[in-house]
Write a protein that holds these residues in place. Structure first.
Motif, short mmCIF file in Angstrom:
data_model
loop_
_atom_site.label_atom_id
_atom_site.label_comp_id
_atom_site.label_asym_id
_atom_site.label_seq_id
_atom_site.Cartn_x
_atom_site.Cartn_y
_atom_site.Cartn_z
N PHE A 121 55.04 77.00 24.43
CA PHE A 121 54.38 78.00 25.26
C PHE A 121 54.66 79.45 24.84
CE2 PHE A 121 53.84 80.29 29.40
CZ PHE A 121 52.47 80.13 29.48
N PRO A 122 55.94 79.86 24.62
CA PRO A 122 56.20 81.26 24.28
C PRO A 122 55.45 81.74 23.04
CG PRO A 122 58.24 80.15 24.84
CD PRO A 122 57.19 79.09 24.75
N ALA A 123 55.29 80.86 22.06
CA ALA A 123 54.61 81.25 20.83
C ALA A 123 53.13 81.52 21.05
CB ALA A 123 54.78 80.18 19.76
N GLU A 124 52.57 81.01 22.16
CA GLU A 124 51.14 81.19 22.43
C GLU A 124 50.85 82.33 23.41
OE1 GLU A 124 48.84 77.77 23.31
OE2 GLU A 124 50.03 76.43 22.06
N LEU A 125 51.91 82.91 23.99
CA LEU A 125 51.69 83.99 24.94
C LEU A 125 51.11 85.20 24.24
CD1 LEU A 125 54.96 83.82 27.08
CD2 LEU A 125 52.65 83.25 27.83
N PRO A 126 50.18 85.93 24.90
CA PRO A 126 49.60 87.12 24.29
C PRO A 126 50.69 88.13 23.96
CG PRO A 126 48.35 86.48 26.23
CD PRO A 126 49.60 85.63 26.21
N GLY A 127 50.65 88.66 22.75
CA GLY A 127 51.62 89.67 22.37
C GLY A 127 52.93 89.11 21.87
N SER A 128 53.10 87.80 21.90
CA SER A 128 54.35 87.21 21.42
C SER A 128 54.31 87.10 19.91
CB SER A 128 54.58 85.84 22.04
OG SER A 128 53.60 84.94 21.61
N PRO A 129 55.47 87.05 19.26
CA PRO A 129 55.49 86.91 17.81
C PRO A 129 54.80 85.62 17.39
CG PRO A 129 57.69 87.41 18.66
CD PRO A 129 56.82 87.10 19.83
N ALA A 130 54.21 85.63 16.24
CA ALA A 130 53.59 84.40 15.72
C ALA A 130 54.69 83.41 15.40
CB ALA A 130 52.79 84.73 14.46
N GLU A 131 54.29 82.17 15.22
CA GLU A 131 55.28 81.17 14.86
C GLU A 131 56.02 81.61 13.61
OE1 GLU A 131 53.37 77.40 14.45
OE2 GLU A 131 53.69 76.93 16.57
N ASP A 132 57.26 81.17 13.51
CA ASP A 132 58.13 81.57 12.42
C ASP A 132 57.53 81.22 11.07
OD1 ASP A 132 60.76 81.32 10.66
OD2 ASP A 132 61.21 82.47 12.46
N GLN A 133 57.97 81.96 10.04
CA GLN A 133 57.51 81.70 8.69
C GLN A 133 57.65 80.22 8.37
OE1 GLN A 133 59.63 83.84 5.68
NE2 GLN A 133 58.21 83.27 4.07
N GLY A 134 56.64 79.68 7.75
CA GLY A 134 56.64 78.25 7.47
C GLY A 134 55.92 77.48 8.56
N GLY A 135 55.44 78.18 9.60
CA GLY A 135 54.73 77.52 10.68
C GLY A 135 55.64 76.83 11.67
N LEU A 136 56.94 77.15 11.65
CA LEU A 136 57.89 76.49 12.53
C LEU A 136 58.07 77.25 13.84
CD1 LEU A 136 60.72 75.49 10.02
CD2 LEU A 136 58.70 74.18 10.70
N ALA A 137 58.11 76.50 14.93
CA ALA A 137 58.43 77.08 16.23
C ALA A 137 59.94 77.34 16.28
CB ALA A 137 58.01 76.12 17.34
N PRO A 138 60.41 78.20 17.21
CA PRO A 138 61.83 78.56 17.26
C PRO A 138 62.78 77.37 17.31
CG PRO A 138 60.58 80.04 18.65
CD PRO A 138 59.62 78.99 18.17
N ARG A 139 62.49 76.36 18.13
CA ARG A 139 63.39 75.21 18.23
C ARG A 139 63.36 74.37 16.96
NH1 ARG A 139 67.44 74.81 21.89
NH2 ARG A 139 66.86 73.00 23.14
N GLU A 140 62.23 74.39 16.26
CA GLU A 140 62.15 73.69 14.99
C GLU A 140 62.99 74.39 13.93
OE1 GLU A 140 57.66 71.79 15.58
OE2 GLU A 140 57.91 73.66 14.49
N VAL A 141 62.98 75.73 13.97
CA VAL A 141 63.83 76.49 13.05
C VAL A 141 65.30 76.16 13.30
CG1 VAL A 141 64.63 78.80 12.42
CG2 VAL A 141 62.20 78.39 12.77
#
Length: 202
Positions: A121-141
């Protein structure tokens, strides 16, 4: 509403077991509902939230507070469904207790997000940073860092406060996103993406 009879029957059973809930109608298609019908809760199950599914969300929203169950692995995602009228979103893999709670909260006009979707959800909020480099979400990183540091999935689950099954799911997604087939390749990609500092000679 669900076009899969087995899923629909399971949901009906879940509702029947909860004295606070009652099935008003169980249909496989929106056209099976009376045009002027209004319910406290509408549960819509879709395979993936694609363009056709979003049309279903838009069509179902006028019938009542809408809870959407989906795969949620692609795009459009959670925010698109919410903009289309969803008041709650659950994963198709959600536990029964989570689905029951989602139905109660959504029926009362609240907003519900399945715990399994909290990281997306946080990655999709308007104005939030895009998913991390490599296309990984924060918990995946975070999971990638632990894997590249040599921890087992069981150890990672303990450190992250997750079930081992969830860590296994994260690891599978990471391998797919980074096109890595083994731990050595994951470690190399973690270093390339700046998620792990390589250990050099002392």
């Amino acid at each position: 509403m669900a076009d899969q009879p087995v899923w629909r029957a399971g949901l009906e059973k879940l509702v029947a077991d909860d004295p606070a809930l009652r099935v008003g109608a169980a249909v496989g298609d929106l056209t099976d509902l009376p045009a002027d019908a209004v319910y406290d809760l509408v549960v819509l199950d879709v395979a993936k939230p694609d363009a056709a599914a979003l049309e279903l969300v838009i069509g179902a929203a006028p019938f009542g507070h809408l809870l959407v169950s989906a795969d949620w692995t692609g795009r459009p995602g959670l925010m698109a469904a919410i903009r289309a009228g969803a008041r709650g979103c659950v994963s198709r893999l959600a536990e029964q207790d989570a689905v029951r709670e989602a139905m109660r909260v959504t029926a009362q006009g609240g907003f519900y997000l399945c715990p399994r979707l909290a990281d997306r959800f946080p990655a999709e909020l308007p104005g939030s940073p895009a998913e991390d480099q490599g296309g990984l979400a924060p918990r995946e990183v975070e999971t990638l860092r632990w894997i590249a540091s040599g921890f087992t999935h069981a150890q990672i689950a303990t450190r992250m406060g997750l079930s081992q099954a969830t860590v296994n799911t994260y690891a599978k997604r990471i391998r797919a996103k980074l096109n890595a087939n083994n731990k050595a390749e994951l470690t190399r990609r973690a270093i390339e993406l700046g998620h792990l500092t390589p250990v050099g000679p002392s």
